[in-house]
Design an enzyme around this catalytic site. Structure first.
Site, PDB file in Angstrom:
ATOM      1  CG  ASP A   6      -1.779   1.191   0.973  1.00 50.36           C
ATOM      2  OD1 ASP A   6      -2.118   2.083   0.300  1.00 50.36           O
ATOM      3  OD2 ASP A   6      -2.205   1.085   3.011  1.00 50.36           O
ATOM      4  N   GLY A   8       1.178   4.625  -0.367  1.00 47.45           N
ATOM      5  CA  GLY A   8       0.159   6.250   0.678  1.00 47.45           C
ATOM      6  C   GLY A   8       1.141   7.614   0.249  1.00 47.45           C
ATOM      7  CG  LEU A  12       5.750   2.952   0.118  1.00 49.80           C
ATOM      8  CD1 LEU A  12       6.880   3.952   0.215  1.00 49.80           C
ATOM      9  CD2 LEU A  12       6.016   1.754  -0.532  1.00 49.80           C
ATOM     10  CE1 TYR A  95     -16.364   7.494  -6.271  1.00 50.75           C
ATOM     11  CE2 TYR A  95     -14.428   8.004  -7.795  1.00 50.75           C
ATOM     12  CZ  TYR A  95     -14.891   8.549  -7.216  1.00 50.75           C
ATOM     13  OH  TYR A  95     -14.485   9.539  -6.227  1.00 50.75           O
ATOM     14  CG  ASP A 104      -6.019   5.318  -1.842  1.00 53.25           C
ATOM     15  OD1 ASP A 104      -6.420   5.083  -2.767  1.00 53.25           O
ATOM     16  OD2 ASP A 104      -5.798   6.460  -0.867  1.00 53.25           O
ATOM     17  CB  THR A 128      -2.091  13.346   2.615  1.00 51.54           C
ATOM     18  OG1 THR A 128      -0.393  12.672   3.887  1.00 51.54           O
ATOM     19  CG2 THR A 128      -1.176  14.499   1.745  1.00 51.54           C
TER      20      THR A 128
END
Length: 270
Positions: A6, A8, A12, A95, A104, A128
């Site tokens: 993952d 990010g 990580l 979506y 993610d 973030t």
């Protein structure tokens, strides 16, 4: 063994799964982007050597290329990077354009599905960026079906602090505990940020209650959770009390993205 990655915006996380036994790592490796050299030592302790690597990346092409090169040199293969999909592992993506959903967020919904019950679930990820995503029953009535219904994206606590500091002449980059009636600037900023984060979560919680006729179960994750936990839990408890609903605090999930990657690895092995 399959390595799970993952990647990010700021750090990580790496884990692993044995698809034959479903055994997982006990503690994932969590590092900053500039500490990639630590991955080799972590991989040295894996036995047998992993036969593949599955990951999500929201940190940009340069980081993905560096990780791919590491795995090519060591094992002779690149990482299989997951993107938003229309459906996977029993979860449907609502979506409009499934591929536009951040990978993610998508795999975190797949990971959240392991905690599924009869009602909706809200995953609040404080990093973030803050994301507030809802997983719930399929509105078409498909038995046992789970759907990612959509969610919010807003700046995370650190971005809110830095934007105030950089966009104004006199405000500091504050990090103070929230208070109902702040009496100094540091506290006013910390309280405002926590209130904004908690308010967005409660907005989605109420939307879920209205749509599904049942309050979503709230899960939290992300490195900024400790900065907003008190405000979120207090606001959630107050809303539940006001509506005469059972008290149910937000529950912490350490690595929903790795959980989702693990489910995908298992489904691919079937």
């Amino acid at each position: 063994m399959i390595v799970l990655i993952d990647a990010g915006n700021t750090r990580l996380k790496l884990g692993w799964i044995d698809p034959e036994t479903a055994v997982r790592e006990s503690h994932p490796l969590a590092i900053r982007h500039h500490d990639l050299h630590q991955i080799a030592a972590w991989l040295d302790h894996l036995a047998p050597a992993p036969r593949a690597a599955l990951g999500v990346n929201v940190a940009g092409k340069a980081l993905a290329d560096a990780l791919d090169e590491l795995f090519r040199r060591r094992y002779g293969y690149a990482i299989s990077w997951i993107s938003g999909q229309a459906q996977a592992a029993g979860v449907r993506n609502a979506y409009d354009t499934p591929s536009q959903l951040g990978p993610d967020r998508w795999v975190s919904m797949i990971g959240l599905a392991r905690h599924a019950h009869d009602g909706p679930q809200l995953l609040a990820s404080f990093g973030t960026a803050t994301t507030l995503d809802t997983l719930g029953p399929d509105p078409t009535g498909h038995a046992g079906g789970l759907v990612f219904h959509g969610g919010l994206i807003l700046p995370g606590p650190a971005l809110m602090r830095s934007s105030l500091a950089s966009g104004t002449a006199n405000l500091p980059e504050a990090n103070a505990a929230p208070a109902a009636y702040p009496t100094h600037t540091q506290q006013a900023i910390g309280s405002g940020i926590a209130a904004a984060q908690a308010g967005a979560l409660l907005r989605q919680w109420r939307e879920g209650l209205e749509r599904f006729g049942q309050a979503p179960r709230v899960y939290s994750t992300g490195g900024a959770w400790p900065q907003v936990e008190e405000e979120v839990q207090r606001g959630l408890a107050r809303a539940q009390s006001d509506l005469n609903l059972p008290r149910q605090a937000a529950q912490w999930l350490p690595s929903p993205a790795l959980d989702g990657l693990a489910r995908l690895a298992l489904s691919d092995a079937e």
